[in-house]
Design an enzyme around this catalytic site. Structure first.
Site, PDB file in Angstrom:
ATOM      1  CD  GLU A   1      44.909 -52.988   6.669  1.00  0.00           C
ATOM      2  OE1 GLU A   1      45.839 -53.426   6.074  1.00  0.00           O
ATOM      3  OE2 GLU A   1      44.412 -53.834   7.639  1.00  0.00           O
TER       4      GLU A   1
ATOM      5  CG  ASN B   1      48.235 -58.348   0.600  1.00  0.00           C
ATOM      6  OD1 ASN B   1      47.860 -57.577  -0.422  1.00  0.00           O
ATOM      7  ND2 ASN B   1      48.349 -59.513   0.893  1.00  0.00           N
TER       8      ASN B   1
ATOM      9  CB  CYS C   1      48.880 -55.289   6.344  1.00  0.00           C
ATOM     10  SG  CYS C   1      49.008 -56.692   7.744  1.00  0.00           S
TER      11      CYS C   1
HETATM   12 ZN    ZN Z   1      47.809 -55.806   9.346  1.00  0.00          ZN
END
Ligand code: ZN
Length: 132
Positions: free
Chosen positions: A55, A42, A53
């Protein structure tokens, strides 16, 4: 690569998190269908809306390198479980509606499908029409 190894890579990636405002450090490790791994963290921003983020960072790295096929992503927030947020669920759905998502709760790995986390996800086909 097994899921324990993938989760370990996500945990190791956390050290590069840029999260001075929340202190919530997250790492992700994205496994491609061919077995390559892209990590992400992040990255917060003084303009909070510009935060990304872990991901999506991992996905952006992989996609920008030409990857299009993914099998799993592990997400680690250390001792806390980090289940992907709504934006990340939608982002992943664009590229990997069947991806497996690995998190950890109380020391035990948990496996989720994106279908469980984002039922009836939104996706346009290549013509810009609704796809299913
Ligand atoms: Zn996220």
């Amino acid at each position: 690569m097994n899921r324990e190894e993938l989760y370990k890579l996500a945990t190791e990636a956390r050290k590069n998190s840029y999260s001075p405002f929340s202190g919530f450090r997250v790492g992700a490790a994205l496994l491609t269908a061919e077995g390559r791994v892209y990590t992400g963290v992040n990255i917060e921003n003084s303009s909070y809306g510009a935060t990304i983020c872990a991901e999506r960072t991992a996905f952006v790295k992989a996609i920008s390198e030409g990857e299009r096929s993914f099998s799993a992503i592990a997400v680690s927030a250390g001792d806390e479980e980090a289940v992907p947020c709504g934006i990340c669920r939608q982002f992943m759905y664009e590229f990997a509606p069947d991806i497996e998502i690995i998190t950890c709760r109380d020391g035990a790995l948990r496996r989720h499908t994106l279908e469980e986390l984002l039922p009836e996800g939104f996706r346009l086909d290549e013509k810009g029409d609704l796809n299913g």
